[in-house]
Write an enzyme that holds these catalytic residues in place. Structure first.
Site, PDB file in Angstrom:
ATOM      1  CG  HIS A  99       1.618  -0.041   0.537  1.00 32.09           C
ATOM      2  ND1 HIS A  99       2.573  -0.932   0.126  1.00 32.09           N
ATOM      3  CD2 HIS A  99       0.426  -0.590   0.191  1.00 32.09           C
ATOM      4  CE1 HIS A  99       1.990  -1.963  -0.460  1.00 32.09           C
ATOM      5  NE2 HIS A  99       0.691  -1.791  -0.434  1.00 32.09           N
ATOM      6  CG  ASP A 102       5.267   0.333   2.137  1.00 31.52           C
ATOM      7  OD1 ASP A 102       4.733  -0.339   3.025  1.00 31.52           O
ATOM      8  OD2 ASP A 102       5.002   0.223   0.923  1.00 31.52           O
TER       9      ASP A 102
END
Ligand code: XLS
Ligand code: NI
Ligand code: NI
Length: 436
Positions: A99, A102
């Site tokens: 993501h 992340d």
């Protein structure tokens, strides 16, 4: 036991008692004309492996993945990226997934967050090339921040819709830059907690518009990969709009997304929806939506997404059976959307967890091949529907009959005998194949 640093590369060593070896996964072994690594296309999930620290509803972190760099977030995320690629090398994993949040620290504004993100994408592009790894898919975390509390594309606030769009645009730009095979949309908070405050019709249409805009932007910019919806029935919202594979396929058709959108099926989400993992894969395939897989497993006694590393071989076997029947992965693969348990809190546990999961799928692949080569199950199913290959059945399948003709035909029939389904026999065949 060896330490993380002792383990240079996890290799296949059948029968070995060394926990840091694969007992079933032999990456370059050719099975049905393809190396195992191409059948399985394992991916590392950044959020669980590189970021998650064991926090749960009742307790704080049990692991520290900050590399002592909490005060310098960009340096910390660079270090995390270095670690991710080192880990992939050690484990012989060819793909990864992330993501936006992340891989980079969030800034004070959307613009700042996207700037950090783009900087980290450039950093990762270099690492990816150096280590010879590929991005299976990326996605946007449009659910964590408080502005997404009522959803992203289904938020009642149009500014939130716009922010979500900006994050997806940045994600698609990154996917193109990194040559990703796919881009994922998991529902996040696209759903509702109570219908008392919800305009479902508007929310669904907005979600449809969001997907159409994302596709149109990506295709115009030259993105060739697949888009995936990832079904999940609940959690975080009471009802997620992407409930299950069937619901998602209906959504894809309603909003004209066929061809561009396929499904990313997660094992734990299937069971939360009251389906088996195999069922969800089958529904995806028969509807032309088979795409990718989030490999994990839930706990049948717990009602939430526990995201455990998959070790149940019965499940991995039936999964790989469905994958082989679907013709294998093209853009998709097996992403370990799985995290080590809160008590498995050492860096060695990360290696051991991936080894367990990869071996379970390698075993699943080997057994699925055996199941297909044995042929008894497929043969049984084929025979069970034999009445549709000739006579009136053939006419039904070919669309060459009608209700009047069928009625006339039925009037001439005597007692009808339907053959046994032989479920217990078939289940015993599976056990024979697994354990003989
Ligand atoms: C959460 C989802 C999530 C997606 C990616 O339950 O599985 O991790 O895979 O956003
Ligand atoms: Ni997932
Ligand atoms: Ni999940």
């Amino acid at each position: 036991m060896k330490t993380y640093n002792d383990v240079k590369k996890v290799v296949y060593a059948k029968g070995s008692k060394d926990p840091f070896t694969y007992k079933f996964y032999d990456p370059d072994e050719v099975i049905l004309g393809k190396p195992m690594r191409e059948h399985l296309k394992f991916a590392l999930s950044y959020w669980h492996t590189i970021d998650a620290e064991g926090v749960d509803m009742f307790g704080s972190a049990t692991m520290d993945k900050s590399f002592g760099l909490k005060d310098d977030p960009m340096a910390m995320f660079r270090k995390k990226a270095d670690f991710a690629f080192e880990l992939m090398d050690k484990l012989q994993i060819d793909y990864y997934c992330f993501h936006d949040v992340d891989i980079a620290p969030e800034g004070a504004t959307v613009a700042e967050s996207i700037k950090n993100f783009n900087e980290m994408v450039d950093y990762i592009a270099v690492l990816q090339k150096k280590h010879g790894k590929k991005l299976l898919w990326n996605t946007a975390n449009n659910f964590g921040d408080k502005k997404f509390m009522a959803g992203a594309a289904t938020s009642p606030n149009a500014d939130v819709f716009a922010v979500a769009a900006a994050k997806v645009k940045a994600g698609i730009d990154a996917a193109i830059k990194l040559g990703a095979d796919g881009y994922v949309f998991w529902g996040g908070r696209e759903g509702y907690d109570t219908l008392l405050n919800t305009d479902m019709a508007l929310e669904l249409d907005n979600l449809g518009r969001f997907m159409q805009m994302s596709r149109d932007y990506a295709r115009a910019k030259g993105f060739k990969g697949a888009f995936y919806l990832e079904p999940k029935p609940k959690e975080p919202t009471k009802h997620q709009y992407d409930f299950d594979a069937a619901t998602c396929m209906n959504f894809i058709r309603t909003y004209g997304l066929e061809g561009d959108f396929k499904l990313n099926i997660e094992a734990n989400h299937a069971t939360l929806a009251g389906h088996t993992f195999q069922h969800e894969l089958r529904v995806a395939t028969v509807n032309g939506g088979f795409g990718s897989i989030d490999a994990n497993q839930g706990d049948y006694l717990l009602g939430w997404d526990t995201d455990q590393f998959p070790t149940n071989v019965y499940e991995t076997m039936m999964c790989m059976y469905e994958v082989l029947k679907a013709g294998g992965f093209t853009t998709g693969g097996l992403n370990f959307d799985a995290k080590t348990r809160r008590q498995s809190n050492t860096v060695e546990d990360i290696l051991l967890a991936y080894i367990a999961g990869m071996d379970a799928f390698a075993l699943g692949l080997r057994l699925a091949v055996k199941l297909i080569e044995d042929g008894r199950i497929d043969e049984f199913v084929k025979d069970r529907y034999a009445s549709y290959s000739s006579g009136i059945g053939k006419k039904i399948v070919e669309g060459k009959t009608n209700l009047q003709e069928l009625s006339d035909y039925a009037m001439g029939l005597g007692e009808i005998k339907v053959d046994s389904g032989r479920q217990e026999y078939l289940e015993a065949v599976i056990n024979e194949i697994m354990f003989e």
